[in-house]
Design a protein around this motif. Structure first.
Motif, mmCIF file in Angstrom:
data_model
loop_
_atom_site.group_PDB
_atom_site.id
_atom_site.type_symbol
_atom_site.label_atom_id
_atom_site.label_comp_id
_atom_site.label_asym_id
_atom_site.label_seq_id
_atom_site.Cartn_x
_atom_site.Cartn_y
_atom_site.Cartn_z
ATOM 1 N N SER A 1 -3.090 -50.151 86.839
ATOM 2 C CA SER A 1 -2.534 -48.848 87.211
ATOM 3 C C SER A 1 -1.237 -48.576 86.456
ATOM 4 O O SER A 1 -1.041 -47.485 85.911
ATOM 5 N N VAL A 2 -0.344 -49.553 86.437
ATOM 6 C CA VAL A 2 0.934 -49.397 85.745
ATOM 7 C C VAL A 2 0.694 -49.121 84.266
ATOM 8 O O VAL A 2 1.261 -48.180 83.692
ATOM 9 N N GLU A 3 -0.158 -49.924 83.637
ATOM 10 C CA GLU A 3 -0.438 -49.731 82.210
ATOM 11 C C GLU A 3 -1.028 -48.350 81.942
ATOM 12 O O GLU A 3 -0.643 -47.674 80.981
ATOM 13 N N ASP A 4 -1.968 -47.935 82.794
ATOM 14 C CA ASP A 4 -2.644 -46.657 82.597
ATOM 15 C C ASP A 4 -1.676 -45.485 82.732
ATOM 16 O O ASP A 4 -1.621 -44.605 81.869
ATOM 17 N N PHE A 5 -0.885 -45.477 83.792
ATOM 18 C CA PHE A 5 0.024 -44.355 84.008
ATOM 19 C C PHE A 5 1.232 -44.397 83.075
ATOM 20 O O PHE A 5 1.761 -43.348 82.714
ATOM 21 N N GLU A 6 1.676 -45.577 82.659
ATOM 22 C CA GLU A 6 2.727 -45.634 81.642
ATOM 23 C C GLU A 6 2.217 -45.083 80.311
ATOM 24 O O GLU A 6 2.940 -44.390 79.599
ATOM 25 N N GLY A 7 0.964 -45.372 79.996
ATOM 26 C CA GLY A 7 0.360 -44.805 78.790
ATOM 27 C C GLY A 7 0.264 -43.295 78.875
ATOM 28 O O GLY A 7 0.531 -42.578 77.900
ATOM 29 N N TYR A 8 -0.089 -42.788 80.048
ATOM 30 C CA TYR A 8 -0.187 -41.342 80.240
ATOM 31 C C TYR A 8 1.199 -40.695 80.143
ATOM 32 O O TYR A 8 1.354 -39.633 79.531
ATOM 33 N N GLU A 9 2.193 -41.355 80.707
ATOM 34 C CA GLU A 9 3.559 -40.837 80.631
ATOM 35 C C GLU A 9 4.005 -40.737 79.164
ATOM 36 O O GLU A 9 4.613 -39.745 78.753
ATOM 37 N N HIS B 1 -2.648 -42.410 94.012
ATOM 38 C CA HIS B 1 -4.017 -42.773 93.650
ATOM 39 C C HIS B 1 -4.519 -44.010 94.391
ATOM 40 O O HIS B 1 -5.709 -44.118 94.692
ATOM 41 N N ARG B 2 -3.632 -44.931 94.716
ATOM 42 C CA ARG B 2 -4.063 -46.154 95.406
ATOM 43 C C ARG B 2 -4.454 -45.885 96.854
ATOM 44 O O ARG B 2 -5.009 -46.760 97.514
ATOM 45 N N GLN B 3 -4.226 -44.691 97.351
ATOM 46 C CA GLN B 3 -4.699 -44.322 98.686
ATOM 47 C C GLN B 3 -6.224 -44.168 98.707
ATOM 48 O O GLN B 3 -6.840 -44.249 99.769
ATOM 49 N N ASP B 4 -6.807 -43.968 97.534
ATOM 50 C CA ASP B 4 -8.252 -43.796 97.410
ATOM 51 C C ASP B 4 -8.920 -45.156 97.223
ATOM 52 O O ASP B 4 -8.594 -45.906 96.288
ATOM 53 N N GLU B 5 -9.869 -45.474 98.088
ATOM 54 C CA GLU B 5 -10.547 -46.771 98.041
ATOM 55 C C GLU B 5 -11.264 -47.006 96.710
ATOM 56 O O GLU B 5 -11.231 -48.117 96.157
ATOM 57 N N LYS B 6 -11.899 -45.975 96.173
ATOM 58 C CA LYS B 6 -12.600 -46.125 94.887
ATOM 59 C C LYS B 6 -11.617 -46.476 93.774
ATOM 60 O O LYS B 6 -11.912 -47.307 92.924
ATOM 61 N N TYR B 7 -10.466 -45.832 93.804
ATOM 62 C CA TYR B 7 -9.452 -46.123 92.786
ATOM 63 C C TYR B 7 -8.974 -47.573 92.924
ATOM 64 O O TYR B 7 -8.868 -48.292 91.939
ATOM 65 N N ARG B 8 -8.681 -47.994 94.158
ATOM 66 C CA ARG B 8 -8.198 -49.364 94.398
ATOM 67 C C ARG B 8 -9.195 -50.403 93.926
ATOM 68 O O ARG B 8 -8.818 -51.448 93.399
ATOM 69 N N SER B 9 -10.484 -50.112 94.097
ATOM 70 C CA SER B 9 -11.490 -51.089 93.675
ATOM 71 C C SER B 9 -11.656 -51.107 92.147
ATOM 72 O O SER B 9 -12.088 -52.101 91.587
#
Length: 120
Positions: A98-106, A83-91
């Motif tokens: 990112s870590v918090e969001d994807f750990e929550g999803y996991e 996801h960090r390859q996408d400029e919109k996501y990085r901004s």
């Protein structure tokens, strides 16, 4: 009604009950599974195929086992890298966010996998 259809409908009922978007996935005019769509708490669209191609789709628990496999294969670091390859996501997302969001999803995936095992 054939056995596979009944099993697919049970899976869809489980997804509906848990407010998870879904649609059937077909290859060559034959259903190969169900695509599920869910959003992370941070708003990232996550799509997974509950893939029946390498499963016995006459087994009533194949989709439950596949949900468990989706959870087990989920890699927070890999998702962040993708996801960090996408400029919109990085901004929109810091590394920490990112870590918090994807750990929550996991954690959510684990819970859904466990709920599916108990679903009749």
């Amino acid at each position: 009604m054939e056995k596979q259809e009944i099993i697919l409908q049970r899976c869809e009922a489980f997804l509906d009950e848990n407010n998870i978007g879904h649609s059937r996935s077909e290859e060559g005019g034959k259903c190969i599974g169900i695509e599920m769509e869910q959003w992370t708490d941070g708003g990232v669209d996550m799509i997974h195929l509950i893939d029946g191609r390498d499963r016995d789709m006459d087994d009533p628990d194949w989709w439950k086992d596949e949900l468990e496999s989706i959870y087990e294969a989920f890699d927070v670091d890999e998702e962040i890298d993708i996801h960090r390859q996408d400029e919109k996501y990085r901004s929109a997302f810091t590394h920490r966010r990112s870590v918090e969001d994807f750990e929550g999803y996991e954690k959510w995936l684990k819970g859904i996998s466990e709920q599916a095992k108990a679903f009749n």
